[in-house]
Design a protein around this motif. Structure first.
Motif, PDB file in Angstrom:
ATOM      1  N   ALA A 145       0.832  -1.451  -0.627  1.00  0.00           N
ATOM      2  CA  ALA A 145      -0.254  -0.106   0.735  1.00  0.00           C
ATOM      3  C   ALA A 145       1.257   1.163   0.012  1.00  0.00           C
ATOM      4  N   LEU A 146       1.972   1.209   0.733  1.00  0.00           N
ATOM      5  CA  LEU A 146       2.542   2.803   0.265  1.00  0.00           C
ATOM      6  C   LEU A 146       3.405   2.947  -0.997  1.00  0.00           C
ATOM      7  N   HIS A 147       3.379   1.565  -1.389  1.00  0.00           N
ATOM      8  CA  HIS A 147       5.052   1.401  -2.001  1.00  0.00           C
ATOM      9  C   HIS A 147       4.119   2.835  -3.104  1.00  0.00           C
ATOM     10  N   ASP A 148       2.445   1.803  -3.675  1.00  0.00           N
ATOM     11  CA  ASP A 148       0.978   2.469  -4.394  1.00  0.00           C
ATOM     12  C   ASP A 148       0.542   3.726  -3.698  1.00  0.00           C
ATOM     13  N   LEU A 149       1.050   4.174  -2.885  1.00  0.00           N
ATOM     14  CA  LEU A 149       0.734   5.502  -2.674  1.00  0.00           C
ATOM     15  C   LEU A 149       1.700   6.211  -2.839  1.00  0.00           C
ATOM     16  N   SER A 193      15.839   0.316   2.557  1.00  0.00           N
ATOM     17  CA  SER A 193      15.424  -0.458   1.895  1.00  0.00           C
ATOM     18  C   SER A 193      14.123   0.652   0.934  1.00  0.00           C
ATOM     19  N   LEU A 194      13.606   1.307   1.323  1.00  0.00           N
ATOM     20  CA  LEU A 194      12.645   2.134   0.143  1.00  0.00           C
ATOM     21  C   LEU A 194      13.179   3.020  -0.746  1.00  0.00           C
ATOM     22  N   GLN A 195      14.748   3.955   0.547  1.00  0.00           N
ATOM     23  CA  GLN A 195      15.652   4.583  -0.633  1.00  0.00           C
ATOM     24  C   GLN A 195      16.204   3.833  -2.039  1.00  0.00           C
ATOM     25  N   ARG A 196      15.709   2.974  -1.830  1.00  0.00           N
ATOM     26  CA  ARG A 196      16.877   1.665  -2.825  1.00  0.00           C
ATOM     27  C   ARG A 196      15.311   1.293  -4.213  1.00  0.00           C
ATOM     28  N   TRP A 197      14.569   0.827  -2.873  1.00  0.00           N
ATOM     29  CA  TRP A 197      13.306   0.428  -4.078  1.00  0.00           C
ATOM     30  C   TRP A 197      13.176   1.923  -4.649  1.00  0.00           C
ATOM     31  N   LEU A 198      12.835   3.338  -4.218  1.00  0.00           N
ATOM     32  CA  LEU A 198      12.417   4.400  -5.244  1.00  0.00           C
ATOM     33  C   LEU A 198      13.913   4.335  -6.483  1.00  0.00           C
ATOM     34  N   ASP A 199      15.036   4.365  -6.566  1.00  0.00           N
ATOM     35  CA  ASP A 199      15.901   4.346  -7.118  1.00  0.00           C
ATOM     36  C   ASP A 199      15.812   3.267  -8.537  1.00  0.00           C
ATOM     37  N   GLN A 251      12.645   1.873  -8.819  1.00  0.00           N
ATOM     38  CA  GLN A 251      11.403   2.633  -9.681  1.00  0.00           C
ATOM     39  C   GLN A 251      12.038   3.863 -10.861  1.00  0.00           C
ATOM     40  N   GLY A 252      13.016   4.423 -10.984  1.00  0.00           N
ATOM     41  CA  GLY A 252      13.307   5.825 -11.923  1.00  0.00           C
ATOM     42  C   GLY A 252      13.216   6.934 -11.188  1.00  0.00           C
ATOM     43  N   HIS A 253      13.022   6.547  -9.996  1.00  0.00           N
ATOM     44  CA  HIS A 253      13.293   8.050  -8.882  1.00  0.00           C
ATOM     45  C   HIS A 253      14.259   8.440  -8.430  1.00  0.00           C
ATOM     46  N   PRO A 254      15.573   9.661  -8.862  1.00  0.00           N
ATOM     47  CA  PRO A 254      16.960   9.033  -7.799  1.00  0.00           C
ATOM     48  C   PRO A 254      16.143   9.748  -6.586  1.00  0.00           C
ATOM     49  N   THR A 255      17.099   8.556  -5.849  1.00  0.00           N
ATOM     50  CA  THR A 255      16.574   9.267  -4.269  1.00  0.00           C
ATOM     51  C   THR A 255      17.869   9.331  -3.793  1.00  0.00           C
ATOM     52  N   GLU A 256      18.555  10.291  -2.750  1.00  0.00           N
ATOM     53  CA  GLU A 256      19.243  10.415  -1.922  1.00  0.00           C
ATOM     54  C   GLU A 256      18.845  10.272  -0.297  1.00  0.00           C
ATOM     55  N   ARG A 257      19.978  10.098   0.188  1.00  0.00           N
ATOM     56  CA  ARG A 257      19.908  10.456   1.800  1.00  0.00           C
ATOM     57  C   ARG A 257      20.192  11.910   1.996  1.00  0.00           C
ATOM     58  N   ALA A 278      18.095   8.249  13.994  1.00  0.00           N
ATOM     59  CA  ALA A 278      17.470   7.364  13.533  1.00  0.00           C
ATOM     60  C   ALA A 278      16.736   7.394  12.622  1.00  0.00           C
ATOM     61  N   TYR A 279      16.293   8.527  12.288  1.00  0.00           N
ATOM     62  CA  TYR A 279      15.503   9.147  11.081  1.00  0.00           C
ATOM     63  C   TYR A 279      16.495   9.257  10.010  1.00  0.00           C
ATOM     64  N   ARG A 280      15.945   9.100   8.466  1.00  0.00           N
ATOM     65  CA  ARG A 280      16.264   9.578   7.462  1.00  0.00           C
ATOM     66  C   ARG A 280      15.563  10.391   6.548  1.00  0.00           C
ATOM     67  N   VAL A 281      16.000  11.137   6.386  1.00  0.00           N
ATOM     68  CA  VAL A 281      15.461  12.384   5.273  1.00  0.00           C
ATOM     69  C   VAL A 281      15.935  12.038   3.774  1.00  0.00           C
ATOM     70  N   LEU A 282      14.705  11.447   3.126  1.00  0.00           N
ATOM     71  CA  LEU A 282      15.275  11.191   1.331  1.00  0.00           C
ATOM     72  C   LEU A 282      14.815  12.640   0.839  1.00  0.00           C
ATOM     73  N   ARG A 283      15.439  12.467   0.008  1.00  0.00           N
ATOM     74  CA  ARG A 283      15.125  13.674  -1.006  1.00  0.00           C
ATOM     75  C   ARG A 283      14.854  12.710  -2.402  1.00  0.00           C
ATOM     76  N   VAL A 284      13.510  12.595  -2.903  1.00  0.00           N
ATOM     77  CA  VAL A 284      13.376  11.740  -4.547  1.00  0.00           C
ATOM     78  C   VAL A 284      12.850  12.921  -5.440  1.00  0.00           C
ATOM     79  N   ALA A 285      13.594  12.759  -6.721  1.00  0.00           N
ATOM     80  CA  ALA A 285      13.224  13.197  -7.889  1.00  0.00           C
ATOM     81  C   ALA A 285      12.494  12.820  -8.638  1.00  0.00           C
ATOM     82  N   PRO A 286      11.528  13.131 -10.101  1.00  0.00           N
ATOM     83  CA  PRO A 286      11.105  12.820 -10.635  1.00  0.00           C
ATOM     84  C   PRO A 286      11.320  12.032 -11.214  1.00  0.00           C
ATOM     85  N   ARG A 287      10.788  10.610 -12.253  1.00  0.00           N
ATOM     86  CA  ARG A 287      11.075   9.280 -12.377  1.00  0.00           C
ATOM     87  C   ARG A 287      11.670   9.800 -13.263  1.00  0.00           C
ATOM     88  N   MET A 288      13.086   9.313 -13.571  1.00  0.00           N
ATOM     89  CA  MET A 288      14.349   9.613 -14.997  1.00  0.00           C
ATOM     90  C   MET A 288      13.047   9.009 -16.474  1.00  0.00           C
TER      91      MET A 288
END
Length: 204
Positions: A139-143, A169-175, A177-183, A189-199
């Motif tokens: 559900a999270l991935h679909d969202l 693992s979410l960072q790797r999954w987003l990458d 899926q074609g969404h460049p993702t960087e911590r 213990a929290y990560r902030v991820l920056r996610v770009a539009p799909r390449m």
């Protein structure tokens, strides 16, 4: 956990309270209630996101995905008064609180909506979210894929996720899926991820 905060109509008896969100650049007093996410204090992950993400765009449409009672959306509205800020959630009690909190803070550039009622044609200059990890991976991935597809071509999303709840693992999954993702930040213990539009040209 009892009733999940992502229930549409929480059955928990109402128990209103007021909390404070104090950041270096603003102070918000927020009403909360039982049956919503983190009613006793602003969640640490949300605070990490608000304190470490770069300033939001000064204009355009900005989105708080899973807004709860509004701490992220109202912060975006305060920081970008010329922007239009949207907060979406499934929890009707949380949305009512968010609207009330916006009114109390005299913020007229923010609107709240059920997640399925927002105009699907809107495109966002930024998306900020403390996403509902506990709805389950599928559900999270679909969202995320649904809403990340609504970024403008130059838009960016900022997600905060706890390490032990799968941020890496979410960072790797987003990458994947074609969404460049960087911590961009890591704290408590929290990560902030920056996610770009799909390449362009991604096969996913």
């Amino acid at each position: 956990m009892g009733e999940h905060y992502f229930a549409a109509r929480p059955g928990a008896a109402t128990s209103r309270r007021t909390i404070d969100l104090v950041l270096p650049d603003l102070h918000l007093r927020l009403d909360t209630d039982s049956g919503v996410f983190s009613p006793d204090r602003v969640d640490l992950g949300t605070r990490v996101l608000l304190e470490t993400a770069p300033p939001p765009p000064p204009d355009g449409d900005l989105l708080d995905l899973g807004c709860g009672y509004g701490p992220i959306a109202l912060t975006l509205a305060k920081r970008s008064p010329q922007a239009r800020v949207w907060g979406v959630d499934v929890n009707e009690r949380a949305l009512a609180l968010a609207e009330s909190n916006a009114h109390a803070a005299h913020l007229d550039n923010v609107r709240f909506s059920l997640i399925d009622d927002l105009d699907p044609g809107l495109r966002f200059a930024t998306i900020w979210s403390n996403p509902p990890i506990r709805i389950g991976k599928n559900a999270l991935h679909d969202l995320l894929l649904t809403w990340l597809s609504r970024l403008t071509p130059t838009g960016l999303a900022y997600l905060v996720v706890q390490k032990h709840l799968g941020s890496d693992s979410l960072q790797r999954w987003l990458d994947g899926q074609g969404h460049p993702t960087e911590r961009i930040a890591s704290r408590s213990a929290y990560r902030v991820l920056r996610v770009a539009p799909r390449m362009e040209g991604s096969s996913r």
